[in-house]
Design a protein around this motif. Sequence first.
Motif, PDB file in Angstrom:
ATOM      1  N   GLY A  18     -10.107   5.341   3.095  1.00  0.00           N
ATOM      2  CA  GLY A  18      -9.334   4.169   3.479  1.00  0.00           C
ATOM      3  C   GLY A  18      -7.872   4.496   3.687  1.00  0.00           C
ATOM      4  O   GLY A  18      -7.248   4.009   4.645  1.00  0.00           O
ATOM      5  N   PHE A  19      -7.305   5.328   2.811  1.00  0.00           N
ATOM      6  CA  PHE A  19      -5.892   5.667   2.923  1.00  0.00           C
ATOM      7  C   PHE A  19      -5.632   6.518   4.164  1.00  0.00           C
ATOM      8  O   PHE A  19      -4.600   6.359   4.835  1.00  0.00           O
ATOM      9  CB  PHE A  19      -5.434   6.412   1.669  1.00  0.00           C
ATOM     10  N   THR A  20      -6.562   7.401   4.482  1.00  0.00           N
ATOM     11  CA  THR A  20      -6.427   8.203   5.698  1.00  0.00           C
ATOM     12  C   THR A  20      -6.469   7.319   6.933  1.00  0.00           C
ATOM     13  O   THR A  20      -5.652   7.473   7.850  1.00  0.00           O
ATOM     14  CB  THR A  20      -7.549   9.257   5.768  1.00  0.00           C
ATOM     15  N   ALA A  21      -7.407   6.367   6.963  1.00  0.00           N
ATOM     16  CA  ALA A  21      -7.492   5.434   8.099  1.00  0.00           C
ATOM     17  C   ALA A  21      -6.231   4.591   8.205  1.00  0.00           C
ATOM     18  O   ALA A  21      -5.748   4.309   9.315  1.00  0.00           O
ATOM     19  CB  ALA A  21      -8.721   4.539   7.937  1.00  0.00           C
ATOM     20  N   LEU A  22      -5.668   4.188   7.048  1.00  0.00           N
ATOM     21  CA  LEU A  22      -4.433   3.409   7.038  1.00  0.00           C
ATOM     22  C   LEU A  22      -3.284   4.194   7.653  1.00  0.00           C
ATOM     23  O   LEU A  22      -2.541   3.681   8.512  1.00  0.00           O
ATOM     24  CB  LEU A  22      -4.101   3.015   5.593  1.00  0.00           C
ATOM     25  N   VAL A  23      -3.118   5.448   7.237  1.00  0.00           N
ATOM     26  CA  VAL A  23      -2.028   6.278   7.760  1.00  0.00           C
ATOM     27  C   VAL A  23      -2.214   6.548   9.249  1.00  0.00           C
ATOM     28  O   VAL A  23      -1.250   6.521  10.028  1.00  0.00           O
ATOM     29  CB  VAL A  23      -1.938   7.601   6.974  1.00  0.00           C
ATOM     30  N   VAL A  24      -3.451   6.775   9.682  1.00  0.00           N
ATOM     31  CA  VAL A  24      -3.724   6.992  11.110  1.00  0.00           C
ATOM     32  C   VAL A  24      -3.341   5.753  11.921  1.00  0.00           C
ATOM     33  O   VAL A  24      -2.747   5.856  13.002  1.00  0.00           O
ATOM     34  CB  VAL A  24      -5.212   7.346  11.332  1.00  0.00           C
TER      35      VAL A  24
ATOM     36  N   TYR B  40      -3.938  -4.346   4.419  1.00  0.00           N
ATOM     37  CA  TYR B  40      -5.043  -5.217   3.999  1.00  0.00           C
ATOM     38  C   TYR B  40      -6.353  -4.828   4.685  1.00  0.00           C
ATOM     39  O   TYR B  40      -7.423  -4.956   4.094  1.00  0.00           O
ATOM     40  CB  TYR B  40      -4.707  -6.677   4.318  1.00  0.00           C
ATOM     41  N   SER B  41      -6.284  -4.345   5.917  1.00  0.00           N
ATOM     42  CA  SER B  41      -7.495  -4.023   6.678  1.00  0.00           C
ATOM     43  C   SER B  41      -8.152  -2.740   6.187  1.00  0.00           C
ATOM     44  O   SER B  41      -9.384  -2.662   6.089  1.00  0.00           O
ATOM     45  CB  SER B  41      -7.173  -3.897   8.166  1.00  0.00           C
ATOM     46  N   PHE B  42      -7.341  -1.722   5.882  1.00  0.00           N
ATOM     47  CA  PHE B  42      -7.887  -0.404   5.566  1.00  0.00           C
ATOM     48  C   PHE B  42      -7.809  -0.035   4.083  1.00  0.00           C
ATOM     49  O   PHE B  42      -8.436   0.946   3.680  1.00  0.00           O
ATOM     50  CB  PHE B  42      -7.163   0.675   6.382  1.00  0.00           C
ATOM     51  N   GLY B  43      -7.050  -0.778   3.299  1.00  0.00           N
ATOM     52  CA  GLY B  43      -6.872  -0.417   1.900  1.00  0.00           C
ATOM     53  C   GLY B  43      -7.670  -1.313   0.958  1.00  0.00           C
ATOM     54  O   GLY B  43      -7.263  -2.445   0.674  1.00  0.00           O
ATOM     55  N   LYS B  44      -8.795  -0.821   0.490  1.00  0.00           N
ATOM     56  CA  LYS B  44      -9.628  -1.603  -0.429  1.00  0.00           C
ATOM     57  C   LYS B  44      -8.894  -1.866  -1.735  1.00  0.00           C
ATOM     58  O   LYS B  44      -8.913  -2.995  -2.263  1.00  0.00           O
ATOM     59  CB  LYS B  44     -10.943  -0.867  -0.699  1.00  0.00           C
ATOM     60  N   ILE B  45      -8.227  -0.837  -2.267  1.00  0.00           N
ATOM     61  CA  ILE B  45      -7.484  -0.999  -3.518  1.00  0.00           C
ATOM     62  C   ILE B  45      -6.292  -1.934  -3.300  1.00  0.00           C
ATOM     63  O   ILE B  45      -5.939  -2.724  -4.185  1.00  0.00           O
ATOM     64  CB  ILE B  45      -7.015   0.365  -4.047  1.00  0.00           C
ATOM     65  N   PHE B  46      -5.685  -1.865  -2.118  1.00  0.00           N
ATOM     66  CA  PHE B  46      -4.587  -2.788  -1.806  1.00  0.00           C
ATOM     67  C   PHE B  46      -5.093  -4.225  -1.824  1.00  0.00           C
ATOM     68  O   PHE B  46      -4.414  -5.122  -2.355  1.00  0.00           O
ATOM     69  CB  PHE B  46      -3.986  -2.451  -0.438  1.00  0.00           C
ATOM     70  N   ARG B  47      -6.254  -4.470  -1.237  1.00  0.00           N
ATOM     71  CA  ARG B  47      -6.810  -5.829  -1.227  1.00  0.00           C
ATOM     72  C   ARG B  47      -7.073  -6.306  -2.645  1.00  0.00           C
ATOM     73  O   ARG B  47      -6.797  -7.461  -2.987  1.00  0.00           O
ATOM     74  CB  ARG B  47      -8.102  -5.865  -0.407  1.00  0.00           C
ATOM     75  N   GLN B  48      -7.608  -5.432  -3.483  1.00  0.00           N
ATOM     76  CA  GLN B  48      -7.886  -5.806  -4.865  1.00  0.00           C
ATOM     77  C   GLN B  48      -6.590  -6.137  -5.611  1.00  0.00           C
ATOM     78  O   GLN B  48      -6.519  -7.137  -6.344  1.00  0.00           O
ATOM     79  CB  GLN B  48      -8.624  -4.671  -5.569  1.00  0.00           C
TER      80      GLN B  48
END
Length: 330
Positions: free
Chosen positions: A237-243, A294-302
Amino acid sequence: MANISRTEIRYDDSNDLNLNSQQFGHETIAWIATVIAICGVFGNILGAVVLHRMQKTNSGVRLLKYLSLVDVILLVLVFLSSILLLFNTHVARTVCAIFHPFAYLLAMALYTFEIYLTVLIAVQRCTAVTFPFKSGFFLRVINKVLGAVAVFTVAFNVPLWLTFWPRPYWNPDLNMQLFYQDQQGGFLGIDGFKVYIGFVLVFRCVIPLTILITCNIILTISSRRQNSGNGQTWNKGFTALVVAITTMSVVTHDVSAVDLLLWVIDSSTTNTDFQNVVVLLITINCSTNFIFYYSFGKIFRQNFKSFFKVVLNVCCKENNEEENTDLTSC
């Protein structure tokens, strides 16, 4: 925003119908950019609060928090220096005339810092993916690296400040003393200023874009390998977020670089519509962080949901205390 020579503010009215139609288009873009900027400011502040709760020992999360805070300030400066220029109202002209010369210079300096902060985020993520056992090194030196980037940003923009340092003048339309920016290249002169723009193209466009594109390729390849293996959900998720963040940055800075390059080739012909698109893209780039988080970070959403619950509980307790106080007084 990308065109550094675009600093003149015009206050005279025109009866030309073409100018009226252009002004309508400019104000449409201005309203769209204003709404996006307002949403972006609130989104970045909220994102920074949630990321602050998450950062702990993760240098990447800390850099994202700094990016959100920088984008908040940059959005305000872009609004004062560029978006307000597109409105044709007395209030907009007055506010822009007061703040534009200073906000423009601050925005250009912060814009450079924002670009290299995005580069740091991409490099940090590539380091964490390719050398996972050395990722803690970034956390130890992160403050020194940010300090070095800040010093470079200030030094790099010193010629710009000296060139367009605001000068006072009396504005008869607004009946007040305001400031304007020299259009002749200041102490550098026109030729010297064009040489400086060449350095801007290299250090604010070519080098950062090359690093961002390279990091994006590495992260995309590593993301596919993680999808085929048993990589951690947080890393994916973090890699997708940074991309996502770096891709948006690459698109924005590519268009900004084209605008700047066109001015270097022929400064006498400037396309205001294209410049307005650049301003809109920069506004979008600075405003979409929270959506990506919010879209790519599961831990961020939590963490966001838990933070939201805490805020609701505090608000409910305050309301209950107020109701109890009212009942006691009765």
